[in-house]
Write a protein that holds these residues in place. Structure first.
Motif, mmCIF file in Angstrom:
data_model
loop_
_atom_site.group_PDB
_atom_site.id
_atom_site.type_symbol
_atom_site.label_atom_id
_atom_site.label_comp_id
_atom_site.label_asym_id
_atom_site.label_seq_id
_atom_site.Cartn_x
_atom_site.Cartn_y
_atom_site.Cartn_z
ATOM 1 N N THR A 116 0.863 -1.176 0.000
ATOM 2 C CA THR A 116 0.000 0.000 0.000
ATOM 3 C C THR A 116 0.899 1.225 0.000
ATOM 4 O OG1 THR A 116 -1.679 -1.169 1.267
ATOM 5 C CG2 THR A 116 -1.802 1.228 1.272
ATOM 6 N N TYR A 117 0.638 2.148 -0.902
ATOM 7 C CA TYR A 117 1.420 3.379 -1.005
ATOM 8 C C TYR A 117 0.557 4.535 -0.523
ATOM 9 C CZ TYR A 117 4.314 0.409 -3.931
ATOM 10 O OH TYR A 117 5.081 -0.617 -4.403
ATOM 11 N N LEU A 118 1.073 5.293 0.458
ATOM 12 C CA LEU A 118 0.351 6.438 1.000
ATOM 13 C C LEU A 118 1.217 7.688 0.901
ATOM 14 C CD1 LEU A 118 -1.046 4.914 4.329
ATOM 15 C CD2 LEU A 118 -2.275 5.228 2.186
ATOM 16 N N THR A 119 0.614 8.785 0.500
ATOM 17 C CA THR A 119 1.264 10.086 0.538
ATOM 18 C C THR A 119 0.529 10.912 1.580
ATOM 19 O OG1 THR A 119 1.877 9.945 -1.790
ATOM 20 C CG2 THR A 119 1.867 12.142 -0.797
ATOM 21 N N CYS A 120 1.258 11.359 2.589
ATOM 22 C CA CYS A 120 0.649 12.064 3.718
ATOM 23 C C CYS A 120 1.165 13.496 3.792
ATOM 24 C CB CYS A 120 0.960 11.346 5.024
ATOM 25 S SG CYS A 120 0.369 9.646 5.067
ATOM 26 N N LEU A 121 0.239 14.427 3.944
ATOM 27 C CA LEU A 121 0.557 15.842 4.084
ATOM 28 C C LEU A 121 0.382 16.220 5.550
ATOM 29 C CD1 LEU A 121 1.125 18.632 2.751
ATOM 30 C CD2 LEU A 121 -1.350 18.887 2.602
ATOM 31 N N ILE A 122 1.477 16.618 6.192
ATOM 32 C CA ILE A 122 1.469 17.041 7.594
ATOM 33 C C ILE A 122 1.443 18.570 7.583
ATOM 34 C CG2 ILE A 122 2.729 17.022 9.765
ATOM 35 C CD1 ILE A 122 1.904 14.232 9.011
ATOM 36 N N ASN A 123 0.368 19.163 8.138
ATOM 37 C CA ASN A 123 0.267 20.620 8.049
ATOM 38 C C ASN A 123 -0.089 21.321 9.364
ATOM 39 O OD1 ASN A 123 -2.357 19.780 8.185
ATOM 40 N ND2 ASN A 123 -2.937 20.512 6.168
ATOM 41 N N GLU A 124 -0.149 20.592 10.481
ATOM 42 C CA GLU A 124 -0.386 21.202 11.790
ATOM 43 C C GLU A 124 0.556 20.587 12.810
ATOM 44 O OE1 GLU A 124 -4.677 22.506 12.796
ATOM 45 O OE2 GLU A 124 -4.841 20.528 11.830
#
Length: 159
Positions: free
Chosen positions: A23-31
Motif C-alpha cells: 500500500t502506497y500512501l502520501t501524507c501531508l502534515i500541516n499542523e
C-alpha cells in the motif's frame, strides 16, 4: 463424490490469503504542537528523564512548511518504509494493521545529539487522517503533528 469432497474441504480448511500487494500512501502534515513532558533529574548518580504529570501542550498551529511523508506498507508481513521530507528513506520497525487504523512505531534514528528520536504514527483507515508523535531528548520533549493521507500509485521505473 471424492472429487467434490476433497476440494471443498481444502477450500474451507485453508485460510484465505492476506493481500500481499504493498500500500502506497502520501501524507501531508500541516499542523503541529509541542510540549515538554519530562525533566532531567539525578537518580542514583545517573541523569534520567522523569515524566511531568499533566504536561501543557501549545495550541495546534499551521506548520510554516507542509511536510510530505511517503509510506510503503505491506500488510502481509507487517513491514514498511517511509520517505521523509529531507529525502532520506527509513525502514519501519513496527507496523500493525488494525481494522480501523495503521499503527507505526519507529524507535530511535540514532541522533545522539537529540538523545534519540522515537516516532509514532497512527493513520486512520476510515478518514485518512494521520497523527504523529515524535519524542526527543530521551522522551523529555514531544512534538505532535497531524494531517491527511491519500493512497498513491508506485513510481514506474525502468529498473
Amino acid at each position: 463424490m471424492k472429487r467434490l469432497l476433497f476440494p471443498l474441504l481444502a477450500a474451507l480448511a485453508l485460510p484465505t490469503a492476506v493481500n500481499a500487494a504493498p500500500t502506497y500512501l502520501t501524507c501531508l502534515i500541516n499542523e503541529s504542537r509541542s510540549a515538554v513532558i519530562g525533566d532531567y533529574e539525578s537518580v542514583n548518580g545517573k541523569v534520567v528523564v522523569v515524566k511531568i504529570p499533566n504536561p501543557k501542550f501549545k495550541p495546534w498551529e499551521k506548520s510554516e512548511k507542509d511536510a510530505i511523508l511517503r509510506f510503503t506498507l505491506n500488510e502481509g508481513d507487517q513491514k514498511g518504509s517511509v520517505l521523509l521530507p529531507n529525502g532520506s528513506m527509513r525502514k519501519l520497525n513496527f507496523v500493525k494493521f488494525l481494522p480501523e487504523s495503521i499503527s507505526i512505531n519507529n524507535p530511535s534514528y540514532g541522533y545522539k545529539s537529540y538523545g534519540g528520536i522515537d516516532d509514532r504514527f497512527e493513520i486512520s483507515r476510515i478518514d485518512g487522517s494521520i497523527f504523529r508523535q515524535t519524542f526527543l531528548m530521551d522522551g523529555a520533549y514531544v512534538l505532535e503533528n497531524r494531517g491527511t493521507c491519500e493512497k498513491s500509485e508506485p513510481k514506474n521505473t525502468l529498473f
